[in-house]
Design a protein around this motif. Structure first.
Motif, short mmCIF file in Angstrom:
data_model
loop_
_atom_site.label_atom_id
_atom_site.label_comp_id
_atom_site.label_asym_id
_atom_site.label_seq_id
_atom_site.Cartn_x
_atom_site.Cartn_y
_atom_site.Cartn_z
N LYS A 249 0.72 -1.27 0.04
CA LYS A 249 0.28 0.10 0.04
C LYS A 249 0.95 1.31 -0.09
CE LYS A 249 -2.94 3.29 1.45
NZ LYS A 249 -3.73 4.15 0.41
N LEU A 250 1.86 1.24 0.91
CA LEU A 250 2.83 2.31 0.96
C LEU A 250 3.67 2.54 -0.59
CD1 LEU A 250 5.33 2.95 3.68
CD2 LEU A 250 5.83 3.28 1.49
N GLY A 251 4.02 1.42 -1.15
CA GLY A 251 4.69 1.63 -2.26
C GLY A 251 3.82 2.02 -3.36
N GLN A 252 2.59 1.51 -3.28
CA GLN A 252 1.87 2.18 -4.38
C GLN A 252 1.44 3.41 -4.57
OE1 GLN A 252 0.00 -0.39 -7.35
NE2 GLN A 252 0.97 1.59 -7.51
N ASP A 253 0.95 3.88 -3.21
CA ASP A 253 0.83 5.33 -3.15
C ASP A 253 1.88 6.14 -3.59
OD1 ASP A 253 -1.50 4.88 -2.11
OD2 ASP A 253 -1.35 5.15 -0.06
N VAL A 254 3.02 5.77 -3.27
CA VAL A 254 4.36 6.55 -3.50
C VAL A 254 4.63 6.45 -4.94
CG1 VAL A 254 6.88 6.79 -3.14
CG2 VAL A 254 5.30 6.44 -1.32
N ALA A 255 4.40 5.59 -5.63
CA ALA A 255 4.72 5.34 -7.05
C ALA A 255 3.70 6.05 -7.69
CB ALA A 255 4.63 3.89 -7.46
N LEU A 256 2.24 6.19 -7.52
CA LEU A 256 1.36 7.36 -8.00
C LEU A 256 1.80 8.58 -7.71
CD1 LEU A 256 -1.83 5.47 -7.36
CD2 LEU A 256 -0.71 5.51 -9.35
N MET A 257 2.32 9.01 -6.49
CA MET A 257 2.68 10.42 -6.18
C MET A 257 3.72 10.91 -6.68
SD MET A 257 2.17 9.91 -2.13
CE MET A 257 2.87 11.54 -1.56
N ALA A 258 4.78 9.89 -7.21
CA ALA A 258 5.93 10.13 -7.97
C ALA A 258 5.86 10.32 -9.46
CB ALA A 258 7.06 9.26 -7.68
N GLN A 259 4.39 10.07 -10.12
CA GLN A 259 4.44 10.33 -11.32
C GLN A 259 4.78 11.82 -11.90
OE1 GLN A 259 0.74 7.85 -13.06
NE2 GLN A 259 0.22 8.75 -11.29
N SER A 260 5.27 11.96 -12.95
CA SER A 260 5.72 13.01 -13.74
C SER A 260 4.63 14.02 -13.61
CB SER A 260 6.26 12.99 -15.07
OG SER A 260 7.06 12.04 -14.99
N GLU A 261 3.57 13.57 -13.95
CA GLU A 261 2.17 14.56 -14.10
C GLU A 261 1.53 14.95 -12.82
OE1 GLU A 261 2.57 11.50 -15.24
OE2 GLU A 261 2.68 11.80 -17.54
N VAL A 262 2.14 14.33 -11.45
CA VAL A 262 1.46 14.38 -10.22
C VAL A 262 2.60 15.31 -9.58
CG1 VAL A 262 0.86 13.35 -8.14
CG2 VAL A 262 0.25 12.23 -10.38
#
Length: 357
Positions: A249-262
């Motif tokens: 869960k932590l990893g998935q959230d961070v991966a989404l937060m780290a998206q270039s567009e985000v």
């Protein structure tokens, strides 16, 4: 009885040398011999074997070099390593005390107790890492907690929140997992002693005394025989899988937060690309997601070993040996990866908040 398969490159990404070592031949054999010593000492205290016999067995177990080739051949033949181990021990102990080796016990007593010795050590390692991760998340919240983020529900922008709100959803369940492990430990890490069919019939009515003394010597809790009652193994495996899932869960959230567009997360030392030098891939976050899914799948396989027919199942028992070490290694690796990710993480204000004000 088995650790992860040889994987020299992949181990750098998802391996854990410290925990994997606990499932090595060397550590397993040392644990098996330690159980035989504890058994002999306990039986001497109970008057089942001579004190001199227990002393001789202890001396041999502490200095004896087992024939590994014979053990491997015996394992392939018998389906368990203990029969040939006992044969070698009896030969080394010699007369008049050879018959006192392994008196009244069965292979499962030795293998399961040796496993519990090692699982308790696994638990100690992951507990420390889990506590360190929780502390790291508290530090992250103290530093970046006031940053404004965009909450997403069903993958769509919702309302503004703070980074502290997000971090709390990572930290709180991990803290509960640490508390749960401390609560579960005494009921899971227990001695196994039942004799051939689990009734302690081979100990002349003194099986309970022997088990209690063994537990005391080995630093395990005392318990009735649990040869075919595999709920303790399943509970620990469930704890491992749940912990991996929370890290995912932590990893998935961070991966989404780290998206270039985000742009809500920056990870120092992020992964690179062979063809796109501008990229900063959230490798550690992705590893957490992969390990979560890996352990979720293995838990379903491990739980099939609960179907442990009658008083002993060779099939269910072997299945545990195949699956449980991999689950322990994956969880330990995930905790180390998550700690590194949290240390490298910087949370930035959301670019989308003004759009929804």
């Amino acid at each position: 009885m088995t650790g992860a398969p040889s994987r020299p490159f992949l181990a750098a990404l998802v391996g854990d040398e410290k925990v994997e070592a606990l499932f090595s031949n060397e550590v397993e054999l040392a644990a098996l011999l330690a159980v035989e010593v504890a058994l002999a000492d306990a039986e001497a205290k109970a008057g089942l074997i001579a004190v001199e016999a227990a002393a001789r067995i202890g001396d041999v177990c502490r200095t004896f070099s087992l024939d590994r080739q014979r053990l491997a051949e015996g394992l392939a033949r018998d389906g368990v390593v203990v029969p040939d181990l006992v044969r070698q021990l009896r030969e080394a102990v010699g007369e008049p005390h050879g018959d006192a080796v392994h008196k009244g016990a069965t292979s499962q007593d030795i293998v399961d107790t040796a496993l519990m010795l090692r699982l308790k050590r696994v638990a100690g390692i992951v507990e420390k890492r889990l506590d360190a991760l929780v502390a790291g998340l508290r530090d992250l919240a103290a530093r970046d907690g006031a940053v404004t983020l965009m909450a997403h529900t069903r993958m769509q922008g919702a309302l503004a929140i703070t980074a502290a709100d997000k971090i709390e959803t990572w930290r709180a369940p991990l803290e509960r997992q640490a508390e749960e492990l401390r609560r579960l430990g005494p009921s899971i890490f227990v001695v196994q002693l039942g004799g051939p069919v689990g009734t302690r019939s081979g100990f002349d009515g003194k099986g309970d005394v022997v088990a209690r003394e063994m537990a005391k010597a080995l630093g395990l809790a005392d318990a009735p025989c649990w040869h075919s009652e595999r709920d303790r193994i399943a509970r620990f495996a469930a704890w491992l899988s749940l912990t991996s899932g929370l890290l995912g869960k932590l990893g998935q959230d961070v991966a989404l937060m780290a998206q270039s567009e985000v742009g809500e997360a920056e990870i120092s030392g992020a992964g690179g690309s062979s063809s796109m030098p501008h990229k900063a891939n959230p490798v550690s976050a992705e590893v957490l997601v992969a390990l979560a899914r890996f352990n979720a799948g293995l838990l379903g396989t491990l739980n099939q070993a609960l179907v442990h027919e009658n008083e002993r199942s060779g099939a269910a028992w072997t299945l545990e040996w195949l699956v449980l070490p991999q689950m322990a290694i994956a969880t330990a690796a995930g905790l180390t990866t998550a700690r590194g990710l949290v240390k490298a993480l910087r949370i930035r204000p959301s670019r989308a908040v003004d759009r929804y004000d």
